[in-house]
Design a protein around this motif. Sequence first.
Motif, PDB file in Angstrom:
ATOM      1  N   LYS A 199       1.614  43.854 -10.530  1.00  0.00           N
ATOM      2  CA  LYS A 199       2.018  45.002  -9.682  1.00  0.00           C
ATOM      3  C   LYS A 199       2.077  44.258  -7.945  1.00  0.00           C
ATOM      4  O   LYS A 199       3.606  44.650  -7.583  1.00  0.00           O
ATOM      5  CB  LYS A 199       0.540  45.586  -9.388  1.00  0.00           C
ATOM      6  N   LYS A 200       1.937  43.178  -8.060  1.00  0.00           N
ATOM      7  CA  LYS A 200       1.831  42.780  -6.371  1.00  0.00           C
ATOM      8  C   LYS A 200       3.146  41.837  -6.681  1.00  0.00           C
ATOM      9  O   LYS A 200       3.339  41.207  -5.059  1.00  0.00           O
ATOM     10  CB  LYS A 200       1.603  41.824  -5.713  1.00  0.00           C
ATOM     11  N   CYS A 201       3.944  41.047  -7.710  1.00  0.00           N
ATOM     12  CA  CYS A 201       5.579  40.377  -7.576  1.00  0.00           C
ATOM     13  C   CYS A 201       6.258  40.932  -6.318  1.00  0.00           C
ATOM     14  O   CYS A 201       6.970  41.668  -6.968  1.00  0.00           O
ATOM     15  CB  CYS A 201       5.395  39.859  -8.644  1.00  0.00           C
ATOM     16  N   VAL A 203       9.563  40.117  -5.957  1.00  0.00           N
ATOM     17  CA  VAL A 203      10.715  40.114  -7.056  1.00  0.00           C
ATOM     18  C   VAL A 203      10.551  40.600  -8.177  1.00  0.00           C
ATOM     19  O   VAL A 203      11.890  40.125  -8.956  1.00  0.00           O
ATOM     20  CB  VAL A 203      11.398  38.555  -6.306  1.00  0.00           C
ATOM     21  N   ASN A 204       9.585  41.104  -8.564  1.00  0.00           N
ATOM     22  CA  ASN A 204       9.308  41.253 -10.262  1.00  0.00           C
ATOM     23  C   ASN A 204       9.014  40.461 -11.419  1.00  0.00           C
ATOM     24  O   ASN A 204      10.243  40.112 -12.396  1.00  0.00           O
ATOM     25  CB  ASN A 204       9.926  42.661 -10.512  1.00  0.00           C
ATOM     26  N   ALA A 205       8.742  39.388 -10.657  1.00  0.00           N
ATOM     27  CA  ALA A 205       8.954  38.254 -11.809  1.00  0.00           C
ATOM     28  C   ALA A 205       8.118  37.883 -12.462  1.00  0.00           C
ATOM     29  O   ALA A 205       8.277  37.076 -13.213  1.00  0.00           O
ATOM     30  CB  ALA A 205       9.469  36.862 -11.100  1.00  0.00           C
ATOM     31  N   ILE A 206       6.976  38.701 -12.733  1.00  0.00           N
ATOM     32  CA  ILE A 206       6.043  38.242 -13.895  1.00  0.00           C
ATOM     33  C   ILE A 206       5.924  39.688 -14.548  1.00  0.00           C
ATOM     34  O   ILE A 206       5.824  41.063 -14.620  1.00  0.00           O
ATOM     35  CB  ILE A 206       4.994  38.655 -13.264  1.00  0.00           C
ATOM     36  N   LYS A 207       5.817  39.843 -15.896  1.00  0.00           N
ATOM     37  CA  LYS A 207       5.419  41.196 -16.647  1.00  0.00           C
ATOM     38  C   LYS A 207       4.658  40.396 -17.529  1.00  0.00           C
ATOM     39  O   LYS A 207       4.137  39.410 -17.794  1.00  0.00           O
ATOM     40  CB  LYS A 207       6.619  40.975 -17.596  1.00  0.00           C
ATOM     41  N   MET A 208       2.958  41.692 -17.844  1.00  0.00           N
ATOM     42  CA  MET A 208       1.931  41.661 -18.481  1.00  0.00           C
ATOM     43  C   MET A 208       3.035  41.393 -20.604  1.00  0.00           C
ATOM     44  O   MET A 208       3.811  42.454 -20.288  1.00  0.00           O
ATOM     45  CB  MET A 208       1.749  42.091 -18.869  1.00  0.00           C
ATOM     46  N   SER A 209       1.927  40.840 -21.087  1.00  0.00           N
ATOM     47  CA  SER A 209       2.804  40.609 -22.631  1.00  0.00           C
ATOM     48  C   SER A 209       1.420  40.078 -23.108  1.00  0.00           C
ATOM     49  O   SER A 209       0.494  38.994 -22.869  1.00  0.00           O
ATOM     50  CB  SER A 209       3.488  39.469 -22.313  1.00  0.00           C
ATOM     51  N   HIS A 210       0.816  41.291 -23.791  1.00  0.00           N
ATOM     52  CA  HIS A 210       0.143  40.480 -24.965  1.00  0.00           C
ATOM     53  C   HIS A 210      -1.548  40.454 -23.581  1.00  0.00           C
ATOM     54  O   HIS A 210      -2.349  39.699 -24.101  1.00  0.00           O
ATOM     55  CB  HIS A 210      -0.159  39.782 -25.714  1.00  0.00           C
TER      56      HIS A 210
END
Length: 427
Positions: A199-201, A203-210
């Motif tokens: 949520k706070k990145c 530049v939207n470089a992080i996504k939650m996976s599993h």
Amino acid sequence: MIFYFSATGNCKYVATQIAKVTNDNIMSVVDCVKSNHYTFHMSKNEGIGIVSPTYALGLPIIVAEFLKKLKISADRKPYVYFVATYGTTPGQTGFFADEYMREKGFPIDAKFSVKMPDTWTPVFDLSNKEKVNRINYRAESQIDFLLAQIKSTACGDFMTHKVPRLAAKVCYKIGYESIRKTKHFNVEDTCIGCGLCEKKCPVNAIKMSHGKPVWIKEQCVMCLGCLHRCPKFAIQYGKNTKKHGQYTNDTVKINKIMETERLYLRELRMEDKKELMKVLSNSESMQFYPHPFSEEEVEKWIEWNLDNYKKYKHGLWAVIAKEGDVFVGDCGITMQNIGDKTVPEIGFHIIMEYCKQGFATEAAYACMEYAFNVLQYPEVFSYTTIRNIPSQKVAEKLGMRIYKYFEKNGERQIVQTIMNPKLVEKE
């Protein structure tokens, strides 16, 4: 207008202090980028401030790209100033920022630097809190100096501990490109999958996976905000960050703890005393307490919660109505002794004029969700005097049931509780 980029709070704190003197609005570079907002008009007496940390002797890539796209119009030439926060050297951040602003016809009139804790923990150790506090303490005199200069619209280069321009350019071009690679990150098993990093990145470089964060870009800003804000300190960069600790500027809360349709909750700070007294020092609001709080007791109340944030990662938070950004009370989770054990308890105090609008229920429900999903408590409680029917009704709306009764301060108390539904489902 004061534009700032801040991952751990240092630059936001400086920007906030400047705003108190100039009465200018502060604007997050991250918010501008995410909303594609680059065009601004400066009124007759409005200045332009840029507050940025130092990355690899230069500007964070998000700040550089923002300044490239920035479009400014003004009724007259505004006073333009730049402030760099740094740990070892501000490099040539002032020069780089000035290059961008000159292209737009708004050269920087004054440049400043403030030495603060260096949050690049792959190298620098921030585990010694006393040392960190001393650095922040010494920073106050530097901030006071720049405030006086900005207030008088002084011109000149007031930056200290700079490095030669060529060295800064080489380091920035080669070094920053290397350290920005997200392959250096790793996630420990203590991750609880809260999703705060995603949520706070900036530049939207992080996504939650599993249930775990995954870096989907080869490079990011490398602000380390994900590492420093992780509630379980599960995100690491290289081999040294674990032993070097986490850091956020305790003087300012840069992120909302949680948000609802009408409210957001943030950490309390001493500046909230006046507003908090409207509820804690009000005889009607405090009718179920032994007595309304004095000013000194309200200060101690805030200090108690500041200690709770450090000790438990939670406490009572300020409740702010989004409409008008109005302080309406406090609500949160504190550890309370209920009979023979210590448990997480949801409590709240809403200023009288904002009661009967559903704020208490809305905030308390958000805190319950936070307790279960982020803090992963198996059960949360609420207790109050048997006479406090309004609070009991709020607990009932949260789905709480009566747990037990006990005596406190010579009066019968009712305890209500609810189990974490995720744990109930597993059973």
